[in-house]
Every structure is written in C-alpha cells, then in structure tokens.
Design an enzyme around this catalytic site. Sequence first.
Site, mmCIF file in Angstrom:
data_model
loop_
_atom_site.group_PDB
_atom_site.id
_atom_site.type_symbol
_atom_site.label_atom_id
_atom_site.label_comp_id
_atom_site.label_asym_id
_atom_site.label_seq_id
_atom_site.Cartn_x
_atom_site.Cartn_y
_atom_site.Cartn_z
ATOM 1 N N TYR A 55 0.863 -1.258 0.154
ATOM 2 C CA TYR A 55 -0.013 -0.032 -0.064
ATOM 3 C C TYR A 55 0.914 1.312 0.047
ATOM 4 O O TYR A 55 1.700 1.375 1.112
ATOM 5 C CB TYR A 55 -1.018 0.057 1.369
ATOM 6 C CG TYR A 55 -1.694 -1.141 1.321
ATOM 7 C CD1 TYR A 55 -2.272 -1.922 0.199
ATOM 8 C CD2 TYR A 55 -2.470 -1.438 2.367
ATOM 9 C CE1 TYR A 55 -3.112 -2.651 0.407
ATOM 10 C CE2 TYR A 55 -3.383 -2.424 2.654
ATOM 11 C CZ TYR A 55 -3.866 -3.244 1.619
ATOM 12 O OH TYR A 55 -4.562 -4.241 1.805
ATOM 13 N N HIS A 118 -0.355 -12.134 1.311
ATOM 14 C CA HIS A 118 -1.193 -10.976 0.646
ATOM 15 C C HIS A 118 -1.932 -11.872 -0.485
ATOM 16 O O HIS A 118 -3.108 -11.796 -0.657
ATOM 17 C CB HIS A 118 -0.482 -9.807 -0.116
ATOM 18 C CG HIS A 118 -1.259 -8.531 0.062
ATOM 19 N ND1 HIS A 118 -0.988 -7.448 -0.126
ATOM 20 C CD2 HIS A 118 -2.808 -8.589 -0.194
ATOM 21 C CE1 HIS A 118 -1.843 -6.616 -0.079
ATOM 22 N NE2 HIS A 118 -2.872 -7.355 -0.247
ATOM 23 N N PRO A 198 -15.772 -4.764 3.085
ATOM 24 C CA PRO A 198 -17.234 -5.265 3.715
ATOM 25 C C PRO A 198 -18.315 -4.504 3.194
ATOM 26 O O PRO A 198 -19.422 -5.014 3.309
ATOM 27 C CB PRO A 198 -16.959 -5.438 5.159
ATOM 28 C CG PRO A 198 -16.027 -4.022 5.482
ATOM 29 C CD PRO A 198 -14.864 -4.355 4.158
ATOM 30 N N LEU A 199 -17.876 -3.331 2.567
ATOM 31 C CA LEU A 199 -19.027 -2.383 2.213
ATOM 32 C C LEU A 199 -18.962 -2.309 0.707
ATOM 33 O O LEU A 199 -19.531 -1.426 -0.151
ATOM 34 C CB LEU A 199 -18.812 -0.909 2.640
ATOM 35 C CG LEU A 199 -19.241 -0.883 4.106
ATOM 36 C CD1 LEU A 199 -18.889 0.348 4.937
ATOM 37 C CD2 LEU A 199 -20.603 -1.465 4.637
ATOM 38 N N GLY A 202 -17.654 0.726 -0.832
ATOM 39 C CA GLY A 202 -18.582 2.136 -0.611
ATOM 40 C C GLY A 202 -19.941 1.838 -1.022
ATOM 41 O O GLY A 202 -20.957 2.535 -0.756
#
Length: 321
Positions: A55, A118, A198-199, A202
């Site tokens: 990242y 990863h 998990p969303l 968004g």
Amino acid sequence: MQTRKLGKLEVSAIGLGCMGFSHGYGATPDRQQSLDLIRYAFELGCTHFDTAEGYGAGDNEVLVGEALRGVRDRVVIATKLLIEESSVTNPADTQIRAHLEASLKRLGIDHVDLYYQHRISPNIPVEEIAESMGKLICEGKIRGWGQSQATAEQIRRAHAVTPLTAVQSEYSMMERMVEREVIPACKELGIGFVPFSPLASGFLAGRVRAEDRYQGDDVRRVITRFDKANIAANQPLVDLLHRFADEKHVTPAQISLAWMLAKEDFIAPIPGSRKRDRIEENLGAADVELTASELEQIETELAKIDIYGNRTDEDIAKLYR
C-alpha cells in the site's frame, strides 16, 4: 467497542482498513489528516489496524506505525507481504524474513501481530510458507499469521503445518463466495475471518450514483459493479438496505456490517474510510444488533436479489498498466 477473537488475538469487532490513506481511492488526505483519522479510530475503540507493504509502496506502513506509536501495546497491527517466486538461491523463507524486517522498520515496531501472505503464490507450496511463519512465531517476530484470498483447500493444508490465525478475503452482501467453503473451514478450524471491502468499496453505504466519476488510481474506475448499468441493476439491494436501515434508525452501511457480524462470532471486518463521520458510522455498526428474525428476513430478501458486477485483482491491475 465489542471485541472478537482471531485465533488467540483479541481485536475490536470492527477494525480499520488503512489502504485508502495511501492509494486505491483517488486523491488521499494530507498526512496529518490521515494520522489524525487513524488515531481517532483508536479513540472510538478500534484496536485492529490493517496495512500492507504494497500500500503506497510501503508508505502506508510508515503512516500506520507513526499514528499508533503511542498506543502500540493496546492495538493489533496486521500487515502483508507478497512473494511470487522461490528458488534455491532465493528461497521463500529468506524472502519472507527480508520482507518482514523491512515492514518492521517502516512500522517502527519489533513484532507484527498478524502477518498475512497477501496472495497465494501459484509456485510456492502453502506448506512452505506455513513452515516459515511458524519459525517467525517461535522467534517472537510475529504473533500470528494469515492468508488472503485463499481457498478452503489451501487453508487446510497450511493450517496443518502452522495453525492460521486469520484468513482475509473479500466478503460483503455483494460478494458471498466465501460462504460456501472458506468461512465453514475457518469455523471448523478455529480460524478468524477478516472481510476486506465489507461495504463493497462503498457501494453498500447506499450513496453511489450513476453520474459519479472516479479519477486517478481509484479502484472504482475498474470495479465492474460501478459500471453505470450495474449501478442501476443493483438498486434493489440498495433499496433493501435503506428499508432495513430506516426500520432500525441506522444507516445502510451499518446494516451491512451488522449483518456480517451477526453471521459468525469469528468475523471481524475492516472497512476503510477517510472521513471522521464515516469512521464513526462504521465503528458504530458494532452496536447495531440484528435479531435472529431480522437476520432471517434479510437473508430471505437477499436470496431474491441478483448481483451485477464484481471486484477482481485482474480488473484492478488495469489501473497500473
């Protein structure tokens, strides 16, 4: 904040995925703002912070380490490494140790609480990775280890060598593939499960519009669920979330997170956010309780809804070509 167990690690029921502070969703906050937001999440009860060497080319680890320096002994820091090849002259164990030492230096800590592979390498047996992780646990360099996007078969093989602490994979109302075999395997073996996205990047917050435009390295440019036609096609899911949210006097995002928390007690999602009110909203989902009847109603309604579009590593790779 409620807590959950990932193997032997105790974490807040909802953690913070920190990737977005460095890349992946377009323009990033300035550095001080990012530090303040990570610290604010801790003040609200978050004790599980997820980063990776990849990242921001390592900068995200530097950021997370700096933000949590004063509370290091009160948080669980998870990071990840990515190795794809191994050889006689550069074996996996040597590479893992080199990656870990670099991550420890960037984070400014002497051990990592949860160290993930990863992505599973097609060329290195998972048993070889597990053996190396076991050595690092014995040496106190890491407290536990995990896999990301692993199959149930890979999980079982690795766990037989060195017990896994957690498995991290995409999981949401829009991506439920792991419910078939992966989550049941984790339950059987006593492994924690950490949903990323998990969303659904968004989407499940219920605010996505067909006219929205994304710039730079924003993954929503290539995630097909954000195609204009798919946004319209997925509206029934958004409507469902709004209906349940209105009934509970909460938000669609909180219903989405409360739904997965109610599924199993070893699931601990890590939504990402770069705004104070969104961090408050996401962490507040831990206080939203769904009754067995409400969960059954949601499941019944979800079974009637088709999902259009997805999120794949292959699509996201298009951003960087």
